[in-house]
Design an enzyme around this catalytic site. Structure first.
Site, PDB file in Angstrom:
ATOM      1  N   SER A   1       0.852  -1.198   0.000  1.00 52.03           N
ATOM      2  CA  SER A   1       0.000   0.000   0.000  1.00 52.03           C
ATOM      3  C   SER A   1       0.881   1.239   0.000  1.00 52.03           C
ATOM      4  O   SER A   1       2.023   1.214   0.465  1.00 52.03           O
ATOM      5  CB  SER A   1      -0.865  -0.007   1.267  1.00 52.03           C
ATOM      6  OG  SER A   1      -1.367   1.270   1.543  1.00 52.03           O
TER       7      SER A   1
ATOM      8  N   TYR B   1      -0.927  -0.651  10.339  1.00 49.61           N
ATOM      9  CA  TYR B   1      -1.166  -1.092   8.947  1.00 49.61           C
ATOM     10  C   TYR B   1       0.055  -0.724   8.086  1.00 49.61           C
ATOM     11  O   TYR B   1       0.557  -1.550   7.320  1.00 49.61           O
ATOM     12  CB  TYR B   1      -2.428  -0.414   8.425  1.00 49.61           C
ATOM     13  CG  TYR B   1      -2.795  -0.752   7.001  1.00 49.61           C
ATOM     14  CD1 TYR B   1      -3.377  -1.971   6.681  1.00 49.61           C
ATOM     15  CD2 TYR B   1      -2.563   0.163   5.972  1.00 49.61           C
ATOM     16  CE1 TYR B   1      -3.720  -2.276   5.370  1.00 49.61           C
ATOM     17  CE2 TYR B   1      -2.907  -0.134   4.658  1.00 49.61           C
ATOM     18  CZ  TYR B   1      -3.485  -1.353   4.363  1.00 49.61           C
ATOM     19  OH  TYR B   1      -3.815  -1.647   3.062  1.00 49.61           O
TER      20      TYR B   1
END
Ligand code: NAP
Length: 239
Positions: free
Chosen positions: A142, A155
């Site tokens: 990501s 995350y």
């Protein structure tokens, strides 16, 4: 001639969102696809969709946090489809919030799936790919791996971890004809956002098919070329 005819892929997280779009796109390009995720009905539905389109698919319920299940997934793919040319690790979970308000136990699922799970999957396909002297591993990371987004510390750590892992694994296996790439994707409109409060405008996000297109490109490139790190953002930037 389809770009991936004769090739076999394993896609984790294939039941919905990015993994589902990747599996459908690979099948459209002629690959036989093993679909892995925990929810049996979702991967069965994607497998049915692939078969209806004339493709070949195998649905193998798998929890990527279970090492023996991952080994069995790869063994079953090789046994039933003959080889494994491509692995796409799209299984992932996300929870956001400030570090100060979080509990370390709540971090475990993200670390186990996004980081350790992807690493275990990659490790499991390397022997078969090395034997074939051909293979491509694509990890779905990501943009949070490289840009600081408040509330996404844990995350982001899992995604930065998988970027680092991909870079090192690429060096270890390139001599064996195996390519390792990683996609730093921006916000993508998938069910992942359904339970996240105050999500950005979903209408401005990437579509799962946009990410799938990049995976197809990485997989279908000539074996003499490797796309190793790609940042794919919504055209409007980070949302
Ligand atoms: N959506 C975004 O904005 C975005 C942006 C950049 C990167 N990503 C990354 O892209 C990947 C896919 O995200 P998505 O948005 O498509 O999410 P999603 O729609 O929530 O789908 C996640 C998939 O992962 C599977 N999964 C979760 N835990 C698993 C486990 N333990 N074992 C096996 N499969 C598991 C889920 O199936 P089960 O629950 O049935 O197991 C599901 O098929 C994730 O790694 C995510 O971090 C997403």
């Amino acid at each position: 001639m389809s770009a991936l005819a004769g090739q076999t892929a394993i896609v984790t997280g294939a039941g919905r969102g990015i993994g589902r779009a990747v599996a459908l796109a690979l099948a459209r390009e002629g690959a036989a696809v093993t679909l892995a995720a925990r929810t049996r009905q979702e991967i069965a539905a994607v497998a049915a969709e692939i078969r209806e389109g004339g493709g070949r698919a195998l649905a193998v319920p798998t929890d990527v946090t279970q090492d023996t299940a991952v080994e069995a997934l790869v063994d079953q793919t090789v046994a039933e489809l003959g080889r494994v040319d491509l692995l796409v690790t799209a299984a992932g979970v996300a929870a956001f919030g400030p570090v100060s308000g979080s509990k370390p136990n709540d971090w475990d699922a993200m670390l186990a799936v996004n980081l350790r799970g992807a690493m275990v999957c990659a490790r499991a396909v390397v022997p078969a790919m090395t034997r074939q002297r051909r293979g491509t591993i694509v990890n779905v990371a990501s943009i949070a791996a490289t840009r600081a987004i408040a509330g996404a510390a844990v995350y982001s750590a899992t995604k930065a971890g998988i970027v680092a892992f991909s870079r090192v694994l690429a060096e270890e296996v390139r001599g064996d004809g195996v390519r390792v790439g990683v996609i730093l994707a921006g916000a993508t409109d998938t069910p992942l956002w359904d339970t996240i409060p105050n999500a950005p405008d979903r209408g401005r996000m990437l579509r799962p098919e946009d990410v799938a297109r990049v995976v197809v490109l990485m997989a279908a490139l000539s074996p003499r070329a490797a796309l190793e790190e790609i940042t794919l953002l919504p055209a409007g930037g980070i949302l």
